[in-house]
Design a protein around this motif. Structure first.
Motif, short mmCIF file in Angstrom:
data_model
loop_
_atom_site.label_atom_id
_atom_site.label_comp_id
_atom_site.label_asym_id
_atom_site.label_seq_id
_atom_site.Cartn_x
_atom_site.Cartn_y
_atom_site.Cartn_z
N ARG A 1 -0.40 -27.20 2.38
CA ARG A 1 0.16 -27.21 3.74
C ARG A 1 1.52 -26.55 3.72
N LEU A 2 1.76 -25.74 4.74
CA LEU A 2 3.06 -25.12 4.94
C LEU A 2 3.48 -25.34 6.38
N ASP A 3 4.63 -25.93 6.57
CA ASP A 3 5.21 -26.11 7.90
C ASP A 3 6.39 -25.14 7.99
N ALA A 4 6.23 -24.09 8.78
CA ALA A 4 7.26 -23.06 8.90
C ALA A 4 8.25 -23.37 10.02
N GLY A 5 8.12 -24.53 10.65
CA GLY A 5 9.04 -24.88 11.73
C GLY A 5 8.95 -23.87 12.86
N ASP A 6 10.10 -23.39 13.33
CA ASP A 6 10.10 -22.47 14.46
C ASP A 6 10.18 -21.00 14.02
N ARG A 7 9.86 -20.72 12.76
CA ARG A 7 9.87 -19.33 12.28
C ARG A 7 8.76 -18.52 12.94
N ALA A 8 8.93 -17.22 12.97
CA ALA A 8 7.96 -16.32 13.58
C ALA A 8 6.81 -15.98 12.63
N ASP A 9 6.97 -16.27 11.33
CA ASP A 9 5.92 -15.93 10.38
C ASP A 9 5.86 -16.98 9.28
N ALA A 10 4.71 -17.04 8.63
CA ALA A 10 4.51 -18.00 7.55
C ALA A 10 3.57 -17.38 6.52
N LEU A 11 3.80 -17.72 5.25
CA LEU A 11 2.94 -17.28 4.16
C LEU A 11 2.66 -18.48 3.26
N LEU A 12 1.38 -18.82 3.13
CA LEU A 12 0.94 -19.88 2.23
C LEU A 12 0.08 -19.22 1.15
N VAL A 13 0.47 -19.42 -0.11
CA VAL A 13 -0.28 -18.87 -1.24
C VAL A 13 -0.92 -20.03 -1.99
N VAL A 14 -2.25 -20.03 -2.02
CA VAL A 14 -3.00 -21.02 -2.79
C VAL A 14 -3.24 -20.39 -4.17
N PRO A 15 -2.73 -21.01 -5.23
CA PRO A 15 -2.85 -20.42 -6.56
C PRO A 15 -4.31 -20.28 -7.02
N ALA A 16 -4.51 -19.34 -7.91
CA ALA A 16 -5.84 -19.10 -8.47
C ALA A 16 -6.27 -20.28 -9.34
N ASP A 17 -7.58 -20.45 -9.46
CA ASP A 17 -8.15 -21.42 -10.40
C ASP A 17 -8.99 -20.61 -11.38
N ALA A 18 -8.70 -20.73 -12.65
CA ALA A 18 -9.37 -19.92 -13.67
C ALA A 18 -10.77 -20.40 -14.02
N ARG A 19 -11.17 -21.57 -13.48
CA ARG A 19 -12.45 -22.15 -13.91
C ARG A 19 -13.54 -22.21 -12.84
N ARG A 20 -13.14 -22.15 -11.56
CA ARG A 20 -14.18 -22.38 -10.55
C ARG A 20 -13.91 -21.62 -9.26
N GLU A 21 -15.00 -21.36 -8.56
CA GLU A 21 -14.94 -20.78 -7.23
C GLU A 21 -14.67 -21.93 -6.26
N ARG A 22 -13.92 -21.64 -5.20
CA ARG A 22 -13.61 -22.68 -4.22
C ARG A 22 -13.84 -22.17 -2.81
N ARG A 23 -14.03 -23.09 -1.89
CA ARG A 23 -14.16 -22.77 -0.46
C ARG A 23 -13.15 -23.64 0.28
N PHE A 24 -12.38 -23.00 1.15
CA PHE A 24 -11.35 -23.71 1.91
C PHE A 24 -11.63 -23.62 3.40
N GLU A 25 -11.34 -24.71 4.09
CA GLU A 25 -11.28 -24.69 5.55
C GLU A 25 -9.79 -24.54 5.88
N ILE A 26 -9.50 -23.52 6.65
CA ILE A 26 -8.11 -23.18 6.95
C ILE A 26 -7.84 -23.44 8.42
N SER A 27 -6.68 -24.00 8.67
CA SER A 27 -6.25 -24.30 10.04
C SER A 27 -4.84 -23.73 10.23
N VAL A 28 -4.68 -22.95 11.28
CA VAL A 28 -3.38 -22.40 11.64
C VAL A 28 -3.08 -22.86 13.06
N THR A 29 -1.91 -23.46 13.25
CA THR A 29 -1.53 -24.01 14.55
C THR A 29 -0.12 -23.57 14.89
#
Length: 124
Positions: free
Chosen positions: A17-45
């Protein structure tokens, strides 16, 4: 005697989770996992507030995943409301060894930004 080998326990689903407050832009980096494939549900508000006396206020949200535009929308801001906003949800598969870069951009005319958040929850 050697202890019996135990299988690795199933990993707990990841939550980022990243809360950018009142900024105009946000960047969230989810680190790589060397062992498995993953699926994420992403929500931007995002939320905005119209400025007093603003004529035809508007707000816009753009969402990118790994540099690719996923969604973009610009709508009129309710001039009589205390706040207004947009949100977007989508799923993204992340291959083994790859990070996930999520970006969001907010623009508004006749209003002020209140909050921008990005969340990524791994499907269990």
């Amino acid at each position: 005697m050697t202890p019996a080998a135990r299988p690795d326990p199933a990993p707990r689903p990841e939550h980022w989770r990243l809360d950018a407050g009142d900024r105009a832009d946000a960047l969230l980096v989810v680190p790589a996992d060397a062992r498995r494939e993953r699926r994420f549900e992403i929500s931007v508000t995002m939320s905005v507030r119209p400025r007093p006396g603003a004529r035809e206020p508007w707000h816009e949200l753009r969402v990118l995943a790994d540099g690719e535009l996923q969604w973009s929308r610009r709508i009129a801001t309710d001039p009589a409301g205390r706040y207004d906003g947009l949100d977007y949800r989508f799923r993204r598969d992340v291959p083994v060894g790859r990070e996930l870069r999520l970006q969001a951009f907010v623009e508004c005319g006749g209003g002020e930004r209140l909050r921008l958040t990005i969340e990524a929850d791994e499907d269990a």
